[in-house]
Design a protein around this motif. Structure first.
Motif, PDB file in Angstrom:
ATOM      1  N   ASN A 149       0.734  -1.118   0.081  1.00  0.00           N
ATOM      2  CA  ASN A 149      -0.093   0.082   0.006  1.00  0.00           C
ATOM      3  C   ASN A 149       0.829   1.263  -0.025  1.00  0.00           C
ATOM      4  O   ASN A 149       1.237   1.905   1.150  1.00  0.00           O
ATOM      5  CB  ASN A 149      -0.882  -0.047   1.263  1.00  0.00           C
ATOM      6  N   PRO A 150       1.310   1.820  -1.260  1.00  0.00           N
ATOM      7  CA  PRO A 150       2.233   2.754  -1.184  1.00  0.00           C
ATOM      8  C   PRO A 150       1.494   4.048  -0.557  1.00  0.00           C
ATOM      9  O   PRO A 150       0.361   4.186  -0.983  1.00  0.00           O
ATOM     10  CB  PRO A 150       2.579   2.937  -2.687  1.00  0.00           C
ATOM     11  N   ARG A 151       2.318   4.868  -0.004  1.00  0.00           N
ATOM     12  CA  ARG A 151       1.739   6.216   0.432  1.00  0.00           C
ATOM     13  C   ARG A 151       1.644   7.101  -0.848  1.00  0.00           C
ATOM     14  O   ARG A 151       2.486   7.737  -1.469  1.00  0.00           O
ATOM     15  CB  ARG A 151       2.379   7.042   1.392  1.00  0.00           C
ATOM     16  N   LEU A 152       0.377   7.551  -1.118  1.00  0.00           N
ATOM     17  CA  LEU A 152      -0.205   8.458  -2.048  1.00  0.00           C
ATOM     18  C   LEU A 152      -0.642   9.837  -1.495  1.00  0.00           C
ATOM     19  O   LEU A 152      -1.146   9.962  -0.541  1.00  0.00           O
ATOM     20  CB  LEU A 152      -0.878   7.900  -3.027  1.00  0.00           C
ATOM     21  N   SER A 153      -0.592  10.921  -2.451  1.00  0.00           N
ATOM     22  CA  SER A 153      -0.938  12.119  -1.595  1.00  0.00           C
ATOM     23  C   SER A 153      -2.500  11.964  -2.067  1.00  0.00           C
ATOM     24  O   SER A 153      -3.032  11.509  -2.722  1.00  0.00           O
ATOM     25  CB  SER A 153      -0.223  13.389  -2.622  1.00  0.00           C
ATOM     26  N   ASN A 154      -3.040  13.054  -1.216  1.00  0.00           N
ATOM     27  CA  ASN A 154      -4.520  13.291  -1.768  1.00  0.00           C
ATOM     28  C   ASN A 154      -4.907  13.470  -2.784  1.00  0.00           C
ATOM     29  O   ASN A 154      -5.990  13.000  -3.369  1.00  0.00           O
ATOM     30  CB  ASN A 154      -5.115  14.556  -0.785  1.00  0.00           C
ATOM     31  N   GLY A 155      -4.270  14.116  -3.544  1.00  0.00           N
ATOM     32  CA  GLY A 155      -4.365  14.659  -5.193  1.00  0.00           C
ATOM     33  C   GLY A 155      -4.641  13.200  -6.053  1.00  0.00           C
ATOM     34  O   GLY A 155      -5.236  13.025  -7.017  1.00  0.00           O
ATOM     35  N   GLU A 156      -3.371  12.445  -5.737  1.00  0.00           N
ATOM     36  CA  GLU A 156      -3.472  11.111  -6.576  1.00  0.00           C
ATOM     37  C   GLU A 156      -4.508  10.215  -5.949  1.00  0.00           C
ATOM     38  O   GLU A 156      -4.972   9.624  -6.846  1.00  0.00           O
ATOM     39  CB  GLU A 156      -1.737  10.545  -6.177  1.00  0.00           C
ATOM     40  N   ARG A 157      -4.876  10.180  -4.907  1.00  0.00           N
ATOM     41  CA  ARG A 157      -5.975   9.434  -4.470  1.00  0.00           C
ATOM     42  C   ARG A 157      -7.242   9.702  -4.997  1.00  0.00           C
ATOM     43  O   ARG A 157      -8.084   8.985  -5.549  1.00  0.00           O
ATOM     44  CB  ARG A 157      -6.026   9.307  -2.789  1.00  0.00           C
ATOM     45  N   ILE A 158      -7.436  11.021  -5.202  1.00  0.00           N
ATOM     46  CA  ILE A 158      -8.584  11.815  -5.710  1.00  0.00           C
ATOM     47  C   ILE A 158      -8.700  11.608  -7.116  1.00  0.00           C
ATOM     48  O   ILE A 158      -9.794  11.061  -7.857  1.00  0.00           O
ATOM     49  CB  ILE A 158      -8.819  13.366  -5.356  1.00  0.00           C
ATOM     50  N   ARG A 159      -7.531  11.607  -7.989  1.00  0.00           N
ATOM     51  CA  ARG A 159      -7.472  11.302  -9.304  1.00  0.00           C
ATOM     52  C   ARG A 159      -7.757   9.634  -9.454  1.00  0.00           C
ATOM     53  O   ARG A 159      -8.448   9.440 -10.561  1.00  0.00           O
ATOM     54  CB  ARG A 159      -6.152  11.181  -9.807  1.00  0.00           C
ATOM     55  N   GLU A 160      -7.395   8.733  -8.703  1.00  0.00           N
ATOM     56  CA  GLU A 160      -7.583   7.537  -8.856  1.00  0.00           C
ATOM     57  C   GLU A 160      -9.100   7.216  -8.309  1.00  0.00           C
ATOM     58  O   GLU A 160      -9.732   6.498  -9.544  1.00  0.00           O
ATOM     59  CB  GLU A 160      -6.913   6.720  -7.432  1.00  0.00           C
ATOM     60  N   VAL A 161      -9.770   7.644  -7.421  1.00  0.00           N
ATOM     61  CA  VAL A 161     -11.202   7.669  -7.167  1.00  0.00           C
ATOM     62  C   VAL A 161     -11.755   8.146  -8.518  1.00  0.00           C
ATOM     63  O   VAL A 161     -12.874   7.491  -8.972  1.00  0.00           O
ATOM     64  CB  VAL A 161     -11.735   8.386  -5.921  1.00  0.00           C
ATOM     65  N   CYS A 162     -11.600   9.372  -9.067  1.00  0.00           N
ATOM     66  CA  CYS A 162     -12.471   9.710 -10.377  1.00  0.00           C
ATOM     67  C   CYS A 162     -12.038   8.889 -11.552  1.00  0.00           C
ATOM     68  O   CYS A 162     -12.971   8.640 -12.227  1.00  0.00           O
ATOM     69  CB  CYS A 162     -11.703  11.190 -10.559  1.00  0.00           C
ATOM     70  N   GLU A 163     -11.024   8.147 -11.717  1.00  0.00           N
ATOM     71  CA  GLU A 163     -10.708   7.332 -12.789  1.00  0.00           C
ATOM     72  C   GLU A 163     -11.560   5.974 -12.660  1.00  0.00           C
ATOM     73  O   GLU A 163     -12.190   5.780 -13.570  1.00  0.00           O
ATOM     74  CB  GLU A 163      -9.226   7.072 -12.975  1.00  0.00           C
ATOM     75  N   ILE A 164     -11.671   5.728 -11.339  1.00  0.00           N
ATOM     76  CA  ILE A 164     -12.369   4.495 -11.008  1.00  0.00           C
ATOM     77  C   ILE A 164     -13.882   4.580 -11.313  1.00  0.00           C
ATOM     78  O   ILE A 164     -14.557   3.879 -12.014  1.00  0.00           O
ATOM     79  CB  ILE A 164     -12.241   3.794  -9.565  1.00  0.00           C
ATOM     80  N   THR A 165     -14.365   5.961 -10.859  1.00  0.00           N
ATOM     81  CA  THR A 165     -15.792   6.146 -10.978  1.00  0.00           C
ATOM     82  C   THR A 165     -16.166   6.319 -12.537  1.00  0.00           C
ATOM     83  O   THR A 165     -17.127   5.794 -12.854  1.00  0.00           O
ATOM     84  CB  THR A 165     -15.991   7.493 -10.185  1.00  0.00           C
ATOM     85  N   GLU A 166     -15.260   6.934 -13.302  1.00  0.00           N
ATOM     86  CA  GLU A 166     -15.216   7.205 -14.813  1.00  0.00           C
ATOM     87  C   GLU A 166     -15.336   5.851 -15.512  1.00  0.00           C
ATOM     88  O   GLU A 166     -16.423   5.589 -16.369  1.00  0.00           O
ATOM     89  CB  GLU A 166     -14.315   8.015 -15.439  1.00  0.00           C
ATOM     90  N   ARG A 167     -14.770   4.886 -15.006  1.00  0.00           N
ATOM     91  CA  ARG A 167     -14.725   3.456 -15.823  1.00  0.00           C
ATOM     92  C   ARG A 167     -15.890   2.848 -15.470  1.00  0.00           C
ATOM     93  O   ARG A 167     -16.315   2.074 -16.228  1.00  0.00           O
ATOM     94  CB  ARG A 167     -13.402   2.668 -15.244  1.00  0.00           C
ATOM     95  N   LEU A 168     -16.331   2.870 -14.273  1.00  0.00           N
ATOM     96  CA  LEU A 168     -17.550   2.097 -13.688  1.00  0.00           C
ATOM     97  C   LEU A 168     -19.059   3.031 -14.206  1.00  0.00           C
ATOM     98  O   LEU A 168     -20.107   2.153 -14.086  1.00  0.00           O
ATOM     99  CB  LEU A 168     -17.559   2.063 -12.316  1.00  0.00           C
ATOM    100  N   GLY A 169     -18.786   4.060 -14.468  1.00  0.00           N
ATOM    101  CA  GLY A 169     -20.065   5.024 -14.941  1.00  0.00           C
ATOM    102  C   GLY A 169     -20.764   5.482 -13.505  1.00  0.00           C
ATOM    103  O   GLY A 169     -20.403   6.757 -13.348  1.00  0.00           O
ATOM    104  N   LYS A 170     -21.369   4.800 -12.871  1.00  0.00           N
ATOM    105  CA  LYS A 170     -21.684   5.127 -11.408  1.00  0.00           C
ATOM    106  C   LYS A 170     -21.304   4.099 -10.469  1.00  0.00           C
ATOM    107  O   LYS A 170     -21.229   3.076 -10.783  1.00  0.00           O
ATOM    108  CB  LYS A 170     -23.251   5.312 -11.496  1.00  0.00           C
TER     109      LYS A 170
END
Length: 131
Positions: A7-28
């Motif tokens: 579990n590498p330590r990521l910054s808030n910005g990287e985590r938020i980008r990750e969350v947005c990319e996952i949500t974009e792939r899933l739709g909702k």
């Protein structure tokens, strides 16, 4: 070194980008659905926190009428994400106006020599403005 190598330590910005990319792939998606797809082991509260922060920044659209909250990626989330890290250009003001003294030395001395003691901040301000 991170506490857990898986579990590498990521910054808030990287985590938020990750969350947005996952949500974009899933739709909702709900935050537990996002958590299952995030890198490394994440707690449910952390996934919900990053989803909520992304929604607050306008990167995700949150449907709070259902439980659990349903998130959807905003259409322009990548542009907004890139723009949030850009620092605005400084506004150039007219140097003459900024450097011009507000009062002359004589005006300051006249205000200091006045016998009246102002009874309030408003009275002091009205004297300074020359009223």
């Amino acid at each position: 070194m991170p506490r857990n190598p898986q579990n590498p330590r990521l910054s808030n910005g990287e985590r938020i980008r990750e969350v947005c990319e996952i949500t974009e792939r899933l739709g909702k998606a709900t935050s537990p659905m996002v958590r299952a797809r995030m890198d490394g082991p994440q707690t449910t509260s952390n996934a919900a926190k990053y989803c909520s922060r992304a929604a607050y920044q306008g990167l995700l659209i949150a449907d709070r009428t259902v439980h659990p909250v349903l998130y959807q990626a905003a259409p322009d989330w990548r542009d907004r994400f890139a723009a949030r890290n850009v620092k605005p250009e400084p506004i150039e003001d007219d140097d003459e106006v900024l450097l011009k003294p507000r009062y002359t030395g004589e005006e300051v001395l006249a205000m200091a020599r006045c016998n009246r003691v102002p009874s309030s901040v408003w009275a002091l301000g009205s004297r300074a403005m020359g009223a």
